[in-house]
Design a protein around this motif. Structure first.
Motif, PDB file in Angstrom:
ATOM      1  N   LEU A 196       0.810  -1.216   0.000  1.00 61.47           N
ATOM      2  CA  LEU A 196       0.000   0.000   0.000  1.00 61.47           C
ATOM      3  C   LEU A 196       0.843   1.267   0.000  1.00 61.47           C
ATOM      4  CD1 LEU A 196      -2.717   1.451   0.219  1.00 61.47           C
ATOM      5  CD2 LEU A 196      -2.639   1.065   2.688  1.00 61.47           C
ATOM      6  N   LYS A 197       1.915   1.293   0.795  1.00 65.81           N
ATOM      7  CA  LYS A 197       2.691   2.517   0.950  1.00 65.81           C
ATOM      8  C   LYS A 197       3.375   2.941  -0.344  1.00 65.81           C
ATOM      9  CE  LYS A 197       6.982   0.363   2.627  1.00 65.81           C
ATOM     10  NZ  LYS A 197       7.942   0.277   3.754  1.00 65.81           N
ATOM     11  N   ARG A 198       3.572   1.989  -1.272  1.00 69.02           N
ATOM     12  CA  ARG A 198       4.195   2.306  -2.563  1.00 69.02           C
ATOM     13  C   ARG A 198       3.178   2.735  -3.612  1.00 69.02           C
ATOM     14  NH1 ARG A 198       7.634  -2.990  -3.882  1.00 69.02           N
ATOM     15  NH2 ARG A 198       5.536  -3.840  -3.655  1.00 69.02           N
ATOM     16  N   THR A 199       1.891   2.638  -3.275  1.00 64.29           N
ATOM     17  CA  THR A 199       0.860   2.830  -4.291  1.00 64.29           C
ATOM     18  C   THR A 199      -0.111   3.957  -3.987  1.00 64.29           C
ATOM     19  OG1 THR A 199       0.966   0.456  -4.771  1.00 64.29           O
ATOM     20  CG2 THR A 199      -0.963   1.642  -5.588  1.00 64.29           C
ATOM     21  N   ALA A 200      -0.539   4.078  -2.733  1.00 60.56           N
ATOM     22  CA  ALA A 200      -1.612   5.028  -2.436  1.00 60.56           C
ATOM     23  C   ALA A 200      -1.516   5.539  -1.003  1.00 60.56           C
ATOM     24  CB  ALA A 200      -2.978   4.371  -2.659  1.00 60.56           C
ATOM     25  N   ALA A 202      -5.400  -2.067  -8.585  1.00 66.30           N
ATOM     26  CA  ALA A 202      -6.112  -1.246  -9.579  1.00 66.30           C
ATOM     27  C   ALA A 202      -5.465   0.130  -9.746  1.00 66.30           C
ATOM     28  CB  ALA A 202      -7.573  -1.081  -9.170  1.00 66.30           C
ATOM     29  N   MET A 203      -4.519   0.462  -8.872  1.00 67.12           N
ATOM     30  CA  MET A 203      -3.872   1.770  -8.925  1.00 67.12           C
ATOM     31  C   MET A 203      -2.419   1.623  -9.363  1.00 67.12           C
ATOM     32  SD  MET A 203      -5.518   3.552  -5.479  1.00 67.12           S
ATOM     33  CE  MET A 203      -5.267   2.135  -4.394  1.00 67.12           C
ATOM     34  N   GLN A 204      -1.901   2.640  -9.990  1.00 64.05           N
ATOM     35  CA  GLN A 204      -0.533   2.615 -10.504  1.00 64.05           C
ATOM     36  C   GLN A 204       0.469   2.730  -9.356  1.00 64.05           C
ATOM     37  OE1 GLN A 204       0.215   2.158 -13.745  1.00 64.05           O
ATOM     38  NE2 GLN A 204       2.402   2.106 -13.308  1.00 64.05           N
ATOM     39  N   PRO A 205       1.366   1.749  -9.181  1.00 62.44           N
ATOM     40  CA  PRO A 205       2.339   1.836  -8.089  1.00 62.44           C
ATOM     41  C   PRO A 205       3.394   2.897  -8.362  1.00 62.44           C
ATOM     42  CG  PRO A 205       2.796  -0.072  -9.470  1.00 62.44           C
ATOM     43  CD  PRO A 205       1.504   0.509  -9.965  1.00 62.44           C
ATOM     44  N   GLY A 206       4.021   3.363  -7.301  1.00 62.99           N
ATOM     45  CA  GLY A 206       5.112   4.314  -7.440  1.00 62.99           C
ATOM     46  C   GLY A 206       4.725   5.767  -7.245  1.00 62.99           C
ATOM     47  N   SER A 207       3.433   6.045  -7.146  1.00 68.82           N
ATOM     48  CA  SER A 207       2.981   7.437  -6.967  1.00 68.82           C
ATOM     49  C   SER A 207       1.905   7.501  -5.893  1.00 68.82           C
ATOM     50  CB  SER A 207       2.445   7.998  -8.290  1.00 68.82           C
ATOM     51  OG  SER A 207       3.412   7.942  -9.306  1.00 68.82           O
ATOM     52  N   PRO A 208       2.258   7.228  -4.637  1.00 70.55           N
ATOM     53  CA  PRO A 208       1.251   7.201  -3.572  1.00 70.55           C
ATOM     54  C   PRO A 208       0.545   8.535  -3.359  1.00 70.55           C
ATOM     55  CG  PRO A 208       3.481   7.109  -2.668  1.00 70.55           C
ATOM     56  CD  PRO A 208       3.605   6.912  -4.142  1.00 70.55           C
ATOM     57  N   GLN A 209       1.190   9.642  -3.751  1.00 68.78           N
ATOM     58  CA  GLN A 209       0.556  10.941  -3.573  1.00 68.78           C
ATOM     59  C   GLN A 209      -0.570  11.180  -4.575  1.00 68.78           C
ATOM     60  OE1 GLN A 209       3.607  10.395  -4.628  1.00 68.78           O
ATOM     61  NE2 GLN A 209       3.914  11.470  -6.582  1.00 68.78           N
TER      62      GLN A 209
END
Length: 266
Positions: free
Chosen positions: A124-128, A162-169
């Protein structure tokens, strides 16, 4: 419409019943030979390691023999992984033909969600960014805690994927609990790519998946659907492409209803 919703629910229940009947026979036929294949592969793995230690310790051991041992190690490891994957798929299918192993008991939904979110923290911390909106006075629900945690974990992992990893912000995973007409309601929402409208009616179908080949069995949501039914609850989904998806879980605050329901929202 209500009529269409009931028709979809009836079709879904028939599909799950068919898979349940099929799964019981398949599980028995596959589990027995798979058990001795795994046992023999484990023995072969140990024998290879012992043989490698003895032969490579001898003076003048040919270099090509060492390479063969490395190759054999990789082949056995891949075979073990493949067999374990088959075993896990059969185990997942068995959920359709058996009731939960544990009796229903009062469960703290917020506590169960927190446990699952801790398990998924690394991904989770890497994604959202996680947003929790809990009802602090939420009453317990009657459920099988281990099975309920399995459903929560599946919904959370699906949301993360379902979300793109690497941009949690840029992305948000929102988990919300509240009360609704005698039920405890849990919403798991993502800000991912969403589900196409033509796919949405099949989202709980066994073996249906939009993931690339080899990335999933297509059983996660089907199993969640089945488990929620057995706990007297409802499972709904709504989605908008480019905006995100929300899975809503409703569980009774009192004793489970005599005829559990699972609903696919339009």
């Amino acid at each position: 419409t209500e009529r269409r919703r009931l028709e979809q629910q009836s079709i879904q229940n028939e599909r799950l019943a068919s898979v349940g009947a099929l799964a019981a026979g398949i599980a028995h036929e596959i589990n027995n030979p798979m058990a001795y294949v795994l046992s023999n592969l484990g023995y072969l793995q140990g024998w290879r390691e012992d043989l490698e230690r003895q032969l490579t310790g001898l003076p003048g051991c040919p270099a090509h023999l060492t390479e063969l041992f490395v190759e054999a190690k990789e082949v056995i490891a891949e075979s073990l992984d493949g067999c374990k994957r088959i075993r896990d798929i059969v185990r997942d299918m068995s959920f359709f033909s058996h009731a939960p192993d544990n009796a229903l008991a009062p469960v703290n939904v917020n506590g169960s969600l927190d446990f699952v979110l801790r398990m998924a923290h690394t991904e989770l911390k890497r994604t959202a960014t996680l947003v929790k909106d809990y009802d602090g006075e939420l009453p317990p629900v009657f459920a099988c805690e281990s099975r309920l945690s399995q459903v929560f974990l599946n919904l959370v992992i699906n949301a993360i994927q379902a979300m793109q990893p690497g941009s949690p912000q840029r992305h948000t995973l929102r988990v919300r609990t509240t009360r609704e007409s005698g039920f405890v309601r849990v919403d798991v929402s993502d800000s991912g790519h969403g589900i196409p409208p033509e796919v949405l009616p099949r989202i709980f179908d066994p073996f249906f998946t939009t993931k690339p080949a080899g990335s999933g069995t297509g059983l996660g949501l089907s199993i969640s659907h089945s488990l929620v039914q057995k706990m007297g609850g409802q499972l709904r989904v709504r989605s908008e492409q480019g905006v995100g998806t929300t899975f809503t879980l409703l569980l009774p605050m009192g004793e489970p209803a005599a005829e559990p329901r699972a609903v696919l929202a339009s």
